[in-house]
Scaffold this motif. Structure first.
Motif, PDB file in Angstrom:
ATOM      1  N   PRO A  43      -5.397  -0.993  -8.478  1.00 23.12           N
ATOM      2  CA  PRO A  43      -4.608  -0.516  -7.331  1.00 23.12           C
ATOM      3  C   PRO A  43      -3.599   0.542  -7.798  1.00 23.12           C
ATOM      4  CG  PRO A  43      -4.388  -2.915  -7.606  1.00 23.12           C
ATOM      5  CD  PRO A  43      -5.088  -2.388  -8.814  1.00 23.12           C
ATOM      6  N   PRO A  44      -3.398   1.613  -7.022  1.00 20.55           N
ATOM      7  CA  PRO A  44      -2.368   2.591  -7.392  1.00 20.55           C
ATOM      8  C   PRO A  44      -1.024   1.888  -7.573  1.00 20.55           C
ATOM      9  CG  PRO A  44      -3.716   3.445  -5.616  1.00 20.55           C
ATOM     10  CD  PRO A  44      -4.112   2.001  -5.801  1.00 20.55           C
ATOM     11  N   GLY A  45      -0.302   2.301  -8.609  1.00 23.11           N
ATOM     12  CA  GLY A  45       0.994   1.703  -8.911  1.00 23.11           C
ATOM     13  C   GLY A  45       0.922   0.628  -9.983  1.00 23.11           C
ATOM     14  N   GLN A  46      -0.275   0.194 -10.337  1.00 23.05           N
ATOM     15  CA  GLN A  46      -0.406  -0.872 -11.337  1.00 23.05           C
ATOM     16  C   GLN A  46      -0.125  -0.357 -12.748  1.00 23.05           C
ATOM     17  OE1 GLN A  46      -4.294  -2.721 -11.878  1.00 23.05           O
ATOM     18  NE2 GLN A  46      -3.274  -4.695 -12.026  1.00 23.05           N
ATOM     19  N   ARG A  47      -0.481   0.865 -13.032  1.00 26.49           N
ATOM     20  CA  ARG A  47      -0.228   1.434 -14.355  1.00 26.49           C
ATOM     21  C   ARG A  47       1.113   2.168 -14.343  1.00 26.49           C
ATOM     22  NH1 ARG A  47      -5.768   3.559 -17.085  1.00 26.49           N
ATOM     23  NH2 ARG A  47      -6.875   1.582 -16.923  1.00 26.49           N
ATOM     24  N   PRO A  51       1.177   6.016 -12.323  1.00 28.70           N
ATOM     25  CA  PRO A  51       1.237   5.236 -11.077  1.00 28.70           C
ATOM     26  C   PRO A  51       0.256   5.686  -9.995  1.00 28.70           C
ATOM     27  CG  PRO A  51       3.197   6.599 -11.313  1.00 28.70           C
ATOM     28  CD  PRO A  51       2.437   6.713 -12.607  1.00 28.70           C
ATOM     29  N   GLU A  52      -0.235   6.912 -10.045  1.00 24.70           N
ATOM     30  CA  GLU A  52      -1.178   7.380  -9.031  1.00 24.70           C
ATOM     31  C   GLU A  52      -2.603   6.919  -9.319  1.00 24.70           C
ATOM     32  OE1 GLU A  52       0.440   9.871 -10.944  1.00 24.70           O
ATOM     33  OE2 GLU A  52       2.234   9.854  -9.697  1.00 24.70           O
ATOM     34  N   ILE A  57      -8.465   1.233  -2.128  1.00 27.17           N
ATOM     35  CA  ILE A  57      -9.273   0.216  -1.451  1.00 27.17           C
ATOM     36  C   ILE A  57      -8.536  -1.118  -1.360  1.00 27.17           C
ATOM     37  CG2 ILE A  57     -10.516  -0.601  -3.493  1.00 27.17           C
ATOM     38  CD1 ILE A  57     -13.025  -0.693  -1.708  1.00 27.17           C
ATOM     39  N   HIS A  58      -7.627  -1.352  -2.268  1.00 23.46           N
ATOM     40  CA  HIS A  58      -6.880  -2.616  -2.278  1.00 23.46           C
ATOM     41  C   HIS A  58      -5.969  -2.763  -1.057  1.00 23.46           C
ATOM     42  CE1 HIS A  58      -8.531  -3.396  -6.211  1.00 23.46           C
ATOM     43  NE2 HIS A  58      -8.333  -2.112  -6.427  1.00 23.46           N
ATOM     44  N   ASP A  59      -5.699  -1.659  -0.368  1.00 23.88           N
ATOM     45  CA  ASP A  59      -4.949  -1.719   0.886  1.00 23.88           C
ATOM     46  C   ASP A  59      -5.739  -2.463   1.966  1.00 23.88           C
ATOM     47  OD1 ASP A  59      -3.078  -0.201  -0.432  1.00 23.88           O
ATOM     48  OD2 ASP A  59      -3.482   1.642   0.698  1.00 23.88           O
ATOM     49  N   LEU A  60      -7.046  -2.620   1.757  1.00 22.48           N
ATOM     50  CA  LEU A  60      -7.930  -3.245   2.748  1.00 22.48           C
ATOM     51  C   LEU A  60      -8.147  -4.734   2.494  1.00 22.48           C
ATOM     52  CD1 LEU A  60     -10.616  -0.408   2.847  1.00 22.48           C
ATOM     53  CD2 LEU A  60      -8.625  -0.712   4.351  1.00 22.48           C
ATOM     54  N   LEU A  61      -7.412  -5.298   1.582  1.00 24.00           N
ATOM     55  CA  LEU A  61      -7.608  -6.695   1.195  1.00 24.00           C
ATOM     56  C   LEU A  61      -7.564  -7.654   2.385  1.00 24.00           C
ATOM     57  CD1 LEU A  61      -8.031  -8.514  -1.274  1.00 24.00           C
ATOM     58  CD2 LEU A  61      -5.557  -8.710  -1.428  1.00 24.00           C
ATOM     59  N   PHE A  62      -6.678  -7.407   3.326  1.00 20.96           N
ATOM     60  CA  PHE A  62      -6.525  -8.299   4.477  1.00 20.96           C
ATOM     61  C   PHE A  62      -7.076  -7.690   5.770  1.00 20.96           C
ATOM     62  CE2 PHE A  62      -3.107  -9.487   1.518  1.00 20.96           C
ATOM     63  CZ  PHE A  62      -3.447 -10.816   1.320  1.00 20.96           C
TER      64      PHE A  62
END
Length: 137
Positions: A43-47, A51-52, A57-62
């Motif tokens: 997910p963006p922001g994890q590194r 950070p970019e 796609i992780h925004d679609l988890l829910f």
């Protein structure tokens, strides 16, 4: 493999040791496939230092398992691979709800990525299962 120098060599994913106790390496097409997986799993922001990096796609988890979510998944995957994996040309991205009978299939999107390795013009396909959390939307 003749194109190793162009395609590359990198640490295997997940990181493991080879029989000699050295970090296992992925070469050629395997390195590219693993790089695609790393991009899509991040997910963006994890590194912290980048950070970019990753895929939205992780925004679609829910999100609900519908055509809008599938369309957004296709867009996010296409965008992330175009930005972060310069060794490939993405030919097509298709996302469909998993038609499988298993209970966890209802929360899974199957994302098929057709791509071409630029250095060798080798066409490949990868299916990336994206697990949503069903019933939470």
């Amino acid at each position: 493999m003749a194109t190793d120098g162009i395609i590359g060599v990198g640490w295997a994913f997940p990181v493991a040791l080879d029989p000699c106790g050295r970090v296992e390496l992925a070469r050629g097409e395997r390195d590219i496939e693993q790089a695609i997986q790393i991009i899509l799993l991040t997910p963006p922001g994890q590194r912290l230092r980048r950070p970019e990096f990753g895929c939205q796609i992780h925004d679609l988890l829910f999100a609900p398992n519908d055509a809008t979510t599938a369309g957004l998944a296709e867009y996010y995957v296409q965008e992330a691979l175009a930005r972060w994996e310069p060794r490939i040309r993405v030919l097509a991205v298709r996302a469909i709800p998993d038609p499988g009978p298993l209970p966890d299939a209802q929360g899974r999107l199957l994302i098929t990525i057709d791509y071409e390795i630029k250095a060798s013009l080798d066409r490949r396909s990868l299916v990336f299962p994206f697990y949503r959390i069903p019933g939470e939307a």
